[in-house]
Every structure is written in C-alpha cells, then in structure tokens.
Scaffold this active site. Sequence first.
Site, PDB file in Angstrom:
ATOM      1  N   CYS A   2       0.859  -1.171   0.000  1.00 37.43           N
ATOM      2  CA  CYS A   2       0.000   0.000   0.000  1.00 37.43           C
ATOM      3  C   CYS A   2       0.899   1.226   0.000  1.00 37.43           C
ATOM      4  O   CYS A   2       2.091   1.129   0.248  1.00 37.43           O
ATOM      5  CB  CYS A   2      -0.865   0.008   1.240  1.00 37.43           C
ATOM      6  SG  CYS A   2      -1.739  -1.543   1.478  1.00 37.43           S
ATOM      7  N   ARG A  27       2.011   0.971  -6.117  1.00 32.43           N
ATOM      8  CA  ARG A  27       2.190   0.054  -4.988  1.00 32.43           C
ATOM      9  C   ARG A  27       0.907  -0.728  -4.675  1.00 32.43           C
ATOM     10  O   ARG A  27       0.943  -1.766  -4.029  1.00 32.43           O
ATOM     11  CB  ARG A  27       2.542   0.839  -3.732  1.00 32.43           C
ATOM     12  CG  ARG A  27       3.960   1.294  -3.700  1.00 32.43           C
ATOM     13  CD  ARG A  27       4.182   2.152  -2.491  1.00 32.43           C
ATOM     14  NE  ARG A  27       5.581   2.396  -2.306  1.00 32.43           N
ATOM     15  CZ  ARG A  27       6.401   1.609  -1.641  1.00 32.43           C
ATOM     16  NH1 ARG A  27       5.950   0.524  -1.065  1.00 32.43           N
ATOM     17  NH2 ARG A  27       7.671   1.896  -1.535  1.00 32.43           N
ATOM     18  N   TRP A  75      -3.648  -2.184  -1.443  1.00 35.74           N
ATOM     19  CA  TRP A  75      -3.553  -3.475  -2.111  1.00 35.74           C
ATOM     20  C   TRP A  75      -4.030  -4.470  -1.076  1.00 35.74           C
ATOM     21  O   TRP A  75      -3.352  -4.718  -0.086  1.00 35.74           O
ATOM     22  CB  TRP A  75      -2.117  -3.756  -2.519  1.00 35.74           C
ATOM     23  CG  TRP A  75      -1.926  -4.953  -3.399  1.00 35.74           C
ATOM     24  CD1 TRP A  75      -1.953  -4.996  -4.758  1.00 35.74           C
ATOM     25  CD2 TRP A  75      -1.633  -6.291  -2.988  1.00 35.74           C
ATOM     26  NE1 TRP A  75      -1.715  -6.277  -5.202  1.00 35.74           N
ATOM     27  CE2 TRP A  75      -1.522  -7.088  -4.138  1.00 35.74           C
ATOM     28  CE3 TRP A  75      -1.476  -6.913  -1.741  1.00 35.74           C
ATOM     29  CZ2 TRP A  75      -1.242  -8.463  -4.090  1.00 35.74           C
ATOM     30  CZ3 TRP A  75      -1.210  -8.274  -1.689  1.00 35.74           C
ATOM     31  CH2 TRP A  75      -1.086  -9.025  -2.862  1.00 35.74           C
ATOM     32  N   ASN A 101       0.315   0.622   6.259  1.00 34.97           N
ATOM     33  CA  ASN A 101       0.882  -0.222   5.213  1.00 34.97           C
ATOM     34  C   ASN A 101       1.576  -1.371   5.927  1.00 34.97           C
ATOM     35  O   ASN A 101       2.459  -1.132   6.754  1.00 34.97           O
ATOM     36  CB  ASN A 101       1.885   0.636   4.414  1.00 34.97           C
ATOM     37  CG  ASN A 101       2.625  -0.157   3.360  1.00 34.97           C
ATOM     38  OD1 ASN A 101       2.219  -1.255   3.000  1.00 34.97           O
ATOM     39  ND2 ASN A 101       3.709   0.410   2.865  1.00 34.97           N
ATOM     40  N   GLY A 102       1.171  -2.597   5.671  1.00 36.37           N
ATOM     41  CA  GLY A 102       1.774  -3.736   6.365  1.00 36.37           C
ATOM     42  C   GLY A 102       0.702  -4.697   6.841  1.00 36.37           C
ATOM     43  O   GLY A 102      -0.450  -4.607   6.412  1.00 36.37           O
ATOM     44  N   GLU A 485      12.081 -14.883 -17.894  1.00 35.76           N
ATOM     45  CA  GLU A 485      11.710 -13.475 -17.725  1.00 35.76           C
ATOM     46  C   GLU A 485      10.736 -13.033 -18.827  1.00 35.76           C
ATOM     47  O   GLU A 485       9.773 -12.306 -18.554  1.00 35.76           O
ATOM     48  CB  GLU A 485      12.987 -12.613 -17.717  1.00 35.76           C
ATOM     49  CG  GLU A 485      12.779 -11.113 -17.661  1.00 35.76           C
ATOM     50  CD  GLU A 485      12.044 -10.608 -16.427  1.00 35.76           C
ATOM     51  OE1 GLU A 485      11.775 -11.392 -15.498  1.00 35.76           O
ATOM     52  OE2 GLU A 485      11.697  -9.419 -16.410  1.00 35.76           O
ATOM     53  N   LYS A 489       7.006 -11.589 -18.093  1.00 33.08           N
ATOM     54  CA  LYS A 489       6.513 -10.282 -18.574  1.00 33.08           C
ATOM     55  C   LYS A 489       5.151 -10.437 -19.230  1.00 33.08           C
ATOM     56  O   LYS A 489       4.245  -9.662 -18.999  1.00 33.08           O
ATOM     57  CB  LYS A 489       7.485  -9.641 -19.584  1.00 33.08           C
ATOM     58  CG  LYS A 489       8.775  -9.087 -19.064  1.00 33.08           C
ATOM     59  CD  LYS A 489       8.651  -7.902 -18.151  1.00 33.08           C
ATOM     60  CE  LYS A 489       8.393  -8.273 -16.749  1.00 33.08           C
ATOM     61  NZ  LYS A 489       9.312  -8.388 -15.745  1.00 33.08           N
ATOM     62  N   GLU A 492       2.393 -11.253 -16.659  1.00 31.53           N
ATOM     63  CA  GLU A 492       2.093 -10.133 -15.758  1.00 31.53           C
ATOM     64  C   GLU A 492       1.146  -9.118 -16.372  1.00 31.53           C
ATOM     65  O   GLU A 492       0.237  -8.637 -15.710  1.00 31.53           O
ATOM     66  CB  GLU A 492       3.390  -9.397 -15.378  1.00 31.53           C
ATOM     67  CG  GLU A 492       4.215 -10.113 -14.341  1.00 31.53           C
ATOM     68  CD  GLU A 492       5.503  -9.355 -14.031  1.00 31.53           C
ATOM     69  OE1 GLU A 492       5.811  -9.180 -12.847  1.00 31.53           O
ATOM     70  OE2 GLU A 492       6.212  -8.939 -14.970  1.00 31.53           O
ATOM     71  N   HIS A 508      10.898 -33.026 -22.583  1.00 35.04           N
ATOM     72  CA  HIS A 508      10.473 -33.781 -21.402  1.00 35.04           C
ATOM     73  C   HIS A 508       9.117 -33.311 -20.887  1.00 35.04           C
ATOM     74  O   HIS A 508       8.837 -33.432 -19.703  1.00 35.04           O
ATOM     75  CB  HIS A 508      11.541 -33.670 -20.312  1.00 35.04           C
ATOM     76  CG  HIS A 508      12.867 -34.197 -20.751  1.00 35.04           C
ATOM     77  ND1 HIS A 508      13.098 -35.540 -20.944  1.00 35.04           N
ATOM     78  CD2 HIS A 508      14.011 -33.564 -21.099  1.00 35.04           C
ATOM     79  CE1 HIS A 508      14.350 -35.707 -21.379  1.00 35.04           C
ATOM     80  NE2 HIS A 508      14.923 -34.521 -21.484  1.00 35.04           N
ATOM     81  N   LYS A 607       3.826  -3.408  -7.198  1.00 35.92           N
ATOM     82  CA  LYS A 607       5.228  -3.177  -7.543  1.00 35.92           C
ATOM     83  C   LYS A 607       6.154  -3.644  -6.434  1.00 35.92           C
ATOM     84  O   LYS A 607       7.191  -4.235  -6.677  1.00 35.92           O
ATOM     85  CB  LYS A 607       5.414  -1.681  -7.790  1.00 35.92           C
ATOM     86  CG  LYS A 607       6.822  -1.267  -8.167  1.00 35.92           C
ATOM     87  CD  LYS A 607       7.116  -1.666  -9.577  1.00 35.92           C
ATOM     88  CE  LYS A 607       8.550  -1.460  -9.969  1.00 35.92           C
ATOM     89  NZ  LYS A 607       8.941  -2.339 -11.071  1.00 35.92           N
TER      90      LYS A 607
HETATM   91  C1  G6P Z   1       6.881  -7.893  -7.434  1.00 37.46           C
HETATM   92  C2  G6P Z   1       7.008  -7.059  -8.694  1.00 37.46           C
HETATM   93  C3  G6P Z   1       8.052  -7.679  -9.614  1.00 37.46           C
HETATM   94  C4  G6P Z   1       9.371  -7.818  -8.887  1.00 37.46           C
HETATM   95  C5  G6P Z   1       9.225  -8.609  -7.584  1.00 37.46           C
HETATM   96  C6  G6P Z   1      10.478  -8.530  -6.742  1.00 37.46           C
HETATM   97  O1  G6P Z   1       6.345  -9.125  -7.734  1.00 37.46           O
HETATM   98  O2  G6P Z   1       5.765  -6.975  -9.352  1.00 37.46           O
HETATM   99  O3  G6P Z   1       8.222  -6.854 -10.744  1.00 37.46           O
HETATM  100  O4  G6P Z   1      10.295  -8.463  -9.712  1.00 37.46           O
HETATM  101  O5  G6P Z   1       8.161  -8.049  -6.807  1.00 37.46           O
HETATM  102  O6  G6P Z   1      10.674  -7.199  -6.367  1.00 37.46           O
HETATM  103  P1  G6P Z   1      12.054  -6.561  -5.962  1.00 37.46           P
HETATM  104  O7  G6P Z   1      11.719  -5.119  -5.690  1.00 37.46           O
HETATM  105  O8  G6P Z   1      12.508  -7.270  -4.721  1.00 37.46           O
HETATM  106  O9  G6P Z   1      12.998  -6.733  -7.078  1.00 37.46           O
END
Ligand code: G6P
Length: 612
Positions: A2, A27, A75, A101-102, A485, A489, A492, A508, A607
Amino acid sequence: MCGIVGYIGKKDCVRFLVDGLKRVEYRGYDSAGIFVYREKDKRSTLVKNVGKIAELEKSIDSSVVGNIGIAHTRWATHGEPNHDNSHPHVSNNGSIYLVHNGIIENYTSLKKKLEKHGFSFYSETDTEILVNLIQLHYTGDIEKAVKEALLEVKGTYGIGVFSLNEPDKLIAARLGSPLLIGIGKNENYFASDPASVVKKTAEVVYMQDREIAVITKESVVHKTLDDEVLKKNIETIAFELSDIEKSGYDHFMLKEIFEQPKTITDSMRGRLLLEEGTTKLGGLSEHPEIYRALINAEKIYIVACGTSWHSALIGEYMLEEYAKIPVEVEYASEFRYRDPIITPKTVVIAISQSGETADTLAAIKEAKRKGAVVIGICNVVGSTISKETDAGVYLHAGPEIGVASTKAFTSQVIVLALITIDIARRKNLSFRQGYKMVKELKILPSLAESILENSNTIKEIAKKFSSARNFLYLGRGYNFPVALEGALKLKEISYIHAEGYPAAEMKHGPIALIDENMPVIFIAIKDTIYDKVVTNIKEVKARNGVVISIASYGDDEIDKISDYVIKIPDTTNLLSPVLTVIPLQLLAYYIAVEKRFNVDMPRNLAKSVTVE
Ligand code: G6P
C-alpha cells in the site's frame, strides 16, 4: 504494497495528498481514501472509494478541505477491496484516524481483547484493530498511546496517525514497511515513498524499524519505541520529478523499456576500468573485509523474488563460469523457511529492485542470524534492504514505476557482470579477456538502442499473436533465465499463460503442448550452443509449432526455419541477456496494449511486495 502519505502545515493539503497517492499508486490500487482536518473550524472529512485513485478523486468536491491530512492507496490483504475495508480507518469513539501499510499478524488475538473491552468493528481489516488498540491505550497523549499499542503488535507496519484531541500533530511509525519524513518550511510530510513528496521537498529523513516520529508544522522529533530521542540524518532525494513522470510515453513501462540505453550506462558509470581490463564497485571496495569474504567465498547464495530472481540465475551462470565460485539461487520465500547450510565461507547476495520485498528482507535476516556476510544489489537508494545488508551495489537505474520490471532487470545483469569481472580478474581471468568484456560493456547501450529502433517489427508480431492463449519461451545457457523473464513479462501484463523452459528440456513435457496454435519463442543467438537451439527449433517445427526467433544479425539460416525473426546485435555471452530480453519486454508490452490492458497497473499485482 500500500502507499501512505501525510501532511501537516498551513495550506490546504487535499491536492498534495491526492497527487502524493498517485505517485505511489503503483504500490497498490484497489481502493483509496483520504482524511483531512481544517484547524480553523475544526472540520474533519473522510472520503474513501473503491478502485483507482481517479475514483477517489471523483468523490472529492470543494467541501473536502483541510490543512492536516492522511491518505492511503490499498492493495488488499485482509478483506476484499470495498468502502469499509479502505483506509483511513477510524476508532470506535471517532477520535483517532489511521493509515497503515503492512500486516498486523496477531490481529485475531488483539481483536478478541478489544471485543472484551466492548469494541465493535465495521471492517475486516487488521488496521481497524490497530486504530482501536490505540484508542484503548489513549489517556490524553496520542504519542504514548501509539507507542503502547505498537508494543503489543506482531507484524509489519508503516503508519500515520491523527487524533482529533491533539490536532497539532501527526504520528508516524515503522516496522518493516518503508516510511520517510519530508522536511518543509512550516510544513512537514510523511510518505511511504519519496516520489510522493519530491515535488514539495528533496529533504527527507528515512525512518528505521521501531522508530516513531512526532510531526508538527514546525518540527519533527524522532524517537525509538522505548522513548529514546534520536538524531537523524537529513538526506537528499536522489531523483527529480521528471524521473517519475511519463515524459510523453503512453505508459511508464514503455518509457522504462526505452530508457534502457541510458540506465545501462548509468549502472556502469564510473565502474569500468578499461585500461586495467576490469571493473570497480565503490560499494564493495569501500568495505574491504566484506568484499574479501565475497572474493574468497566457497559458496554464494543469491536470494531474490520475481524478476530479480531471474537476474540472479544469470548471476549464477556468470559467477560460476568466470569467478569460479559455486552459486545457488534461491527464492527468498523458500530460503527464509528452510535450513540453508551457511558456513563461515558462505556469502549471501540479495537482489531487489525496490529494496523492500518482505521475503527478501526476511531471507537476509535469516542469513545474518546464521552468520553469513550479506551483500545487497538494490535500485532504491536508502531502501530497507540497502540498509540491512553489510555492503552493496546500487543499480542507479532511476525510479521504476511500471509494475512489470524492465530496466531494473537489465541493470541487475550489468551489476552482476561488473562484480563477476572484478572477482574473476583477481583470480584467473586474463587482462585480454577482461579488456574484451569491458569493451563490450561500453558499447552495450548503443546495441540496446539499435534494438529499440526496431520496435515496429515487434509491434507487428505482437498484433498477430495477441489472441494466442498460451506461449512457450525457450532459451539455453545465459538465455534460459531470459526465457523465464520473457514468459513472466507476458503473464504479468497480458494475462496470457506463458511458460519459460530450457530449450532442450522441452522434450520432457512441454513438447506435448505444441501444435499450430502454440507460439514458441526461441532465443537463438549465435553463441556456443546455437546449433543445439537450432535442433530444438526443428523439433518444434516438425510438430507444426509457430516459431518466433530472437536471432543474431547476419544469421540468414534462422529465417528458413522460423515463422518470424527478430534480429538483434551480438555481444559477449554473459552480457547477451541484456540485449535478448529487450524484444521480449517489447513483445509483452505491445501484446498487452493490443488487448487494451492497463500495462502499468496489471490486475492483482503490486510493484513492491511488502507482505509475505
Ligand atoms: C513484485 C514485482 C516484480 C518484482 C518482484 C520482486 O512481484 O511486481 O516486478 O520483480 O516483486 O521485487 P524486488 O523489488 O525485490 O525486485
């Protein structure tokens, strides 16, 4: 997860609070709220709404005014996103307001205790428990009540508190969730992210765990929860407003993809020693004992989550091949709860863009508990992880706002390469090899630029595949993590199911999925295992799969066996992920745009994941 923002001063703060929330909307964005108090007529207003901050804004009219206020974008963790569960929360007697937040982990037992005292609850949130716990402790001193309540709490928090009985102050406190104080003239601020205050002030004080701040218009007093007054350093925010704006791009993600030639440059600025065929990282060389532990390590664990975990896998390949140190890459969330073997010669590297990811932070604490030296690779300056680690390296990629990480990934790969080269040169990497790598690093930004210039080809391919239901991403060696990766992407932001696999492993299992409806993306650049990848491509073609290849300029053979080809320049093996990932970032972006999804705020994601 949050985002929270607060203001105390003489001016009307509604606009500041809403703008501050927008800066941290990445966030969390399922509901938002604002509480403001106007001193001159003791008027208080609470406005909340479900959805993005734009929805909250619609509910704010000219009657919402105040020179003191707290605000929150959520969030959801406890309770679905609805009006009642949104913050700010208010205590039973209506006098105390709280943004949080937490997560309060012992909220069930605290709730029972409060119920015994006659408290009732309108929401399903842990935050409502905390605001009432503060009320329970309140005997005329809000600072004391907050401290006493927090001493009963297990979990994490970054909070802002306002009491109608003491409207000349705000209280902020943190444990495990980021929080800072912005210093103004006859006005002060708190926020979970410097982006919320940078328009007003560049001077900030980063709060640490178990600290509380009493904020008035004229002063900020920092204390521990045990009442010890602290002398804190005022720091300057390391970025400017323009760094957190879209600057003409449709989305932050696109801006951040296109920024990569610059961010790659920034990550290596001052760190390349071409004449010596090596690199230098101040954050490590300034801590000789810690750095020696890394150079002489018998084992390295790299802990991370999400995209950072993918760069960690590339780091494993690099460090083992060139620095000759055995490396194990762990999901931070797994590392923290199993019993990793940490010997005196084990070093842990934690990679995190935000520097706030709860699992990564917990893994660091676990590693330190077991006696390991811990080194951080972070982007956000002053973040919790950057402070918790023994030494570290910043990415200097600038603020990353798009939820799907892009420029942080390429900078992480750069930093891992820089560390690898320096260690390897101290061991058995020759000057000639080191020199060649540093030279490649120097031209990497212009190579990245040339891929971006070709973005229209990728856009066209994206159009053709936006209705595909599944994708397979295959790569080998340094480009196996890039396959992971690329698939991440796509998942996501476009919500298409995608899997990344080592190309040879395809037979496999995933090969069973291949038919004319399955696009398969191959990273097939001209490296040492190119021929093997070509064989894998033929296996897919033999089963009518649709092949999209990321291949090297000048490779005409690949055109004959692929349906679509995206050509990129070559570089040395350990740096190739920096280039191969860019077309995959663009492909995911353009497919999501084609599907009209909100690229910067994909559903359910956040994020910075500051909860477990
Ligand atoms: C979340 C974000 C990702 C990120 C991951 C780790 O899932 O959406 O984009 O890679 O956290 O975050 P960090 O800030 O530790 O790299």
